[in-house]
Design a protein around this motif. Structure first.
Motif, mmCIF file in Angstrom:
data_model
loop_
_atom_site.group_PDB
_atom_site.id
_atom_site.type_symbol
_atom_site.label_atom_id
_atom_site.label_comp_id
_atom_site.label_asym_id
_atom_site.label_seq_id
_atom_site.Cartn_x
_atom_site.Cartn_y
_atom_site.Cartn_z
ATOM 1 N N VAL A 346 0.851 -1.198 0.000
ATOM 2 C CA VAL A 346 0.000 0.000 0.000
ATOM 3 C C VAL A 346 0.884 1.244 0.000
ATOM 4 O O VAL A 346 2.046 1.211 0.409
ATOM 5 C CB VAL A 346 -0.940 0.021 1.226
ATOM 6 C CG1 VAL A 346 -1.852 -1.195 1.221
ATOM 7 C CG2 VAL A 346 -0.143 0.092 2.534
ATOM 8 N N SER A 347 0.318 2.341 -0.441
ATOM 9 C CA SER A 347 1.030 3.619 -0.475
ATOM 10 C C SER A 347 0.820 4.362 0.834
ATOM 11 O O SER A 347 -0.037 4.007 1.660
ATOM 12 C CB SER A 347 0.514 4.467 -1.642
ATOM 13 O OG SER A 347 0.674 3.788 -2.865
ATOM 14 N N ALA A 348 1.616 5.429 1.039
ATOM 15 C CA ALA A 348 1.466 6.267 2.227
ATOM 16 C C ALA A 348 0.025 6.761 2.336
ATOM 17 O O ALA A 348 -0.586 7.159 1.344
ATOM 18 C CB ALA A 348 2.429 7.447 2.156
ATOM 19 N N GLY A 349 -0.515 6.695 3.529
ATOM 20 C CA GLY A 349 -1.876 7.149 3.771
ATOM 21 C C GLY A 349 -2.926 6.075 3.600
ATOM 22 O O GLY A 349 -4.062 6.237 4.060
ATOM 23 N N GLU A 350 -2.575 4.967 2.953
ATOM 24 C CA GLU A 350 -3.531 3.878 2.759
ATOM 25 C C GLU A 350 -3.404 2.860 3.883
ATOM 26 O O GLU A 350 -2.310 2.575 4.364
ATOM 27 C CB GLU A 350 -3.285 3.184 1.411
ATOM 28 C CG GLU A 350 -3.514 4.063 0.203
ATOM 29 C CD GLU A 350 -3.241 3.335 -1.096
ATOM 30 O OE1 GLU A 350 -3.759 3.787 -2.138
ATOM 31 O OE2 GLU A 350 -2.514 2.318 -1.080
ATOM 32 N N HIS A 351 -4.522 2.295 4.268
ATOM 33 C CA HIS A 351 -4.529 1.302 5.346
ATOM 34 C C HIS A 351 -4.027 -0.046 4.836
ATOM 35 O O HIS A 351 -4.384 -0.484 3.741
ATOM 36 C CB HIS A 351 -5.937 1.148 5.909
ATOM 37 C CG HIS A 351 -6.418 2.342 6.669
ATOM 38 N ND1 HIS A 351 -7.633 2.401 7.310
ATOM 39 C CD2 HIS A 351 -5.825 3.541 6.901
ATOM 40 C CE1 HIS A 351 -7.779 3.580 7.881
ATOM 41 N NE2 HIS A 351 -6.701 4.291 7.652
ATOM 42 N N ASP A 396 2.742 7.777 7.112
ATOM 43 C CA ASP A 396 2.718 9.101 6.492
ATOM 44 C C ASP A 396 3.817 9.163 5.428
ATOM 45 O O ASP A 396 4.491 8.158 5.148
ATOM 46 C CB ASP A 396 2.848 10.213 7.540
ATOM 47 C CG ASP A 396 4.154 10.144 8.336
ATOM 48 O OD1 ASP A 396 5.111 9.487 7.868
ATOM 49 O OD2 ASP A 396 4.232 10.741 9.420
ATOM 50 N N ASP A 397 4.016 10.328 4.864
ATOM 51 C CA ASP A 397 4.997 10.468 3.779
ATOM 52 C C ASP A 397 6.434 10.243 4.243
ATOM 53 O O ASP A 397 7.326 10.000 3.425
ATOM 54 C CB ASP A 397 4.884 11.854 3.134
ATOM 55 C CG ASP A 397 3.587 12.030 2.356
ATOM 56 O OD1 ASP A 397 3.031 10.995 1.920
ATOM 57 O OD2 ASP A 397 3.112 13.174 2.205
ATOM 58 N N GLU A 398 6.670 10.322 5.555
ATOM 59 C CA GLU A 398 8.015 10.108 6.092
ATOM 60 C C GLU A 398 8.218 8.691 6.605
ATOM 61 O O GLU A 398 9.279 8.375 7.134
ATOM 62 C CB GLU A 398 8.268 11.098 7.230
ATOM 63 C CG GLU A 398 8.254 12.553 6.801
ATOM 64 C CD GLU A 398 8.441 13.488 7.984
ATOM 65 O OE1 GLU A 398 9.608 13.847 8.275
ATOM 66 O OE2 GLU A 398 7.436 13.846 8.629
#
Length: 510
Positions: A346-351, A396-398
């Motif tokens: 999954v990408s950042a922000g996705e559960h 998150d993005d970090e």
């Protein structure tokens, strides 16, 4: 060379024989004394026919005898099975039968319950932690006193099972997590790498030793040459007194314990000046609780972990203000990644569901190969395993991890997935709310409705309708609880963690 946790104590006793290693009420023991007693326990168990791979159980409060058994059994390759002393007789009988324990050591408080089940379990030897014993049991004090203190031959280690910890069994029977010598070694190394010099040399163990939050501490403390201060039973006032008396530098905790401590009269007057590290795990830490301790000059550090893999992630204290709801990043020696329900990244922000790779993952569940296979996959290296936590997170993005909820706790309402943690954080921030827990309940129209349980401060006059209105002012409509139920106390597990299983049972009875 195989790592043997029992040998940790042997080596420590040679390096710092006169250094104090354990304090429990009026008992104070040096490392030499601790090692001599572990050797006596090992030799006594050998004389009973207990050896490599055999299970020995203990049913007792946080007694000094835990140290004897932990390291003594480790030396001879046997396995320690701590029993939750809050269980009823039938549950204790199930665990002792499931692990086929050959011997049971128990505190005098449990003589009656052991007597009621002893004819129905595999154990042949019963040993009470007392100088006096019933006619059907031996005396631990006599057994230790009669045994030799010479070093036994070190047997086993590495991926041999050192302890079996039975979980609380939120669904069905409890399952026994097999935790190896390597598991405890790498958890010790990882904690040293994470905390560096911020640990101090005196650690208070207050959680029950049948729980991994406490049981992971002795190998680490012995490994680093520190002193363990053992609290037999959880007494918040005595806890605070011991911090000052023993100059405690750190301790492990669950959020509810920190809440209990604040309720002690004159809490602010107790001396915390020696405390350098409080590690909090087992449940998300409310931001308001972190801020309350921060205001008192006490630093609370968040970890995420579970019995099957003790420590997974850690949030550096300087990031608490900027990332207050994060559980940090993977600790050294650990790799984490998130996959969706179909096993795709999954990408950042996705559960996604959190997976953990490393050498400090459990071996499996005792006698449950199918359940073990559901949780574990092979790693890239022979000594590695990959654990599927079945807990939902996002990053998150970090790359910082944020806990969403356990698979069974995620609420599906109106076609949306709701994290109980997000709702609980809003409730905790309401002035007058002491505790909060959120569950989902089947509903024909919504799929699941959101039900919140709270306890309030003695002087708080908020109604359930007002609490719901405050939630609606801060949450999307679909996330706000449909019901808010005020209780005088929320049900807890043996370690003080709020039990959502019991809350669901309570709701069903309304």
């Amino acid at each position: 060379m195989k790592i043997n946790i029992g040998e940790f104590l042997t080596r420590r006793s040679k390096v710092t024989p006169t250094r104090e290693g354990l304090v429990c009420e009026d008992v104070r023991r040096t490392y030499k004394e601790l090692n001599d007693r572990a050797n006596r326990l090992a030799n006594a168990m050998t004389s009973l026919g207990i050896g490599h791979g055999d299970r020995v159980s203990i049913l007792a409060f946080n007694e000094p005898e835990y140290y004897d058994m932990y390291f003594g059994l480790g030396k001879i390759g046997a396995t320690l099975v701590p029993i939750n002393y809050r269980l009823a007789g039938p549950e204790i009988k199930y665990i002792l039968s499931d692990c086929a324990s050959k011997a049971l050591v128990f505190g005098p408080e449990y003589t009656q319950v052991v007597d009621s089940i002893r004819r129905d379990i595999p154990a042949k030897d019963f040993i009470v932690i007392s100088e006096d014993s019933p006619e059907w049991a031996g005396s631990y004090a006599v057994m230790i006193g009669d045994a030799f203190d010479r070093e036994p031959q070190i047997v086993g280690g590495g991926d041999d099972t050192l302890t079996i910890l039975y979980t609380s069994g939120t669904t069905g029977r409890p399952k026994g997590a097999e935790l190896t010598h390597a598991y405890y070694y790498w958890n010790s190394v990882n904690l040293m790498s994470t905390l560096g010099l911020d640990v101090g040399n005196t650690n208070l163990i207050a959680l029950p030793l049948f729980h991994i939050g406490a049981l992971a501490a002795p190998p680490y403390i012995v490994h680093s040459g520190g002193k363990a201060v053992l609290l037999r039973t959880l007494d918040p006032k005595r806890f605070l007194e011991l911090i000052a008396e023993e100059k405690v530098a750190g301790f492990g905790s669950v959020p509810q314990l920190l809440d209990f401590l604040k309720l002690v009269p004159d809490f602010a007057k107790y001396d915390w000046s020696s405390v350098r590290t409080i590690l909090v795990y087992a449940a998300p830490v409310p931001v308001t609780l972190i801020k309350e301790y921060e205001a008192a000059g006490i630093e609370v550090r968040q970890l995420y972990g579970l019995t099957e893999c003790k420590r997974v992630s850690y949030l550096e204290p300087e990031l608490v203000d900027s990332k207050p709801t994060s559980v940090g990043k993977a600790i050294p020696g650990t790799e984490t990644f998130l996959l969706d329900a179909e096993g795709k990244p999954v990408s950042a922000g996705e559960h996604g569901i959190l997976y953990v790779r490393g050498p400090h993952v459990m071996l499996g569940y005792w006698n449950q190969p199918e359940r073990s296979a559901h949780m574990l996959k092979p790693g890239r290296l022979p000594h590695e395993r990959v654990l599927c936590t079945h807990d939902w997170f996002y990053t998150d993005d970090e790359g910082f991890l944020y806990f969403v909820g356990r698979s069974d706790d995620i609420i599906k309402t109106r076609g949306e997935k709701v994290s109980p943690v997000e709702v609980e954080n809003v409730l905790h921030a309401i002035d007058g709310v002491v505790e909060a827990a959120v569950i989902g309940w089947p509903d024909e129209l919504l799929g699941e409705k959101i039900c919140a349980f709270v306890t309030l401060a003695a002087d708080c006059t908020l109604s359930n309708k007002h609490l719901r209105k405050l939630c609606l002012s801060q949450l999307e409509n679909f996330m706000a609880p449909q019901e808010v139920i005020i209780l005088t106390e929320l049900p807890k597990t043996a370690t003080g963690k709020i039990s959502k299983k019991l809350l669901k049972e309570h709701y069903a009875s309304l």
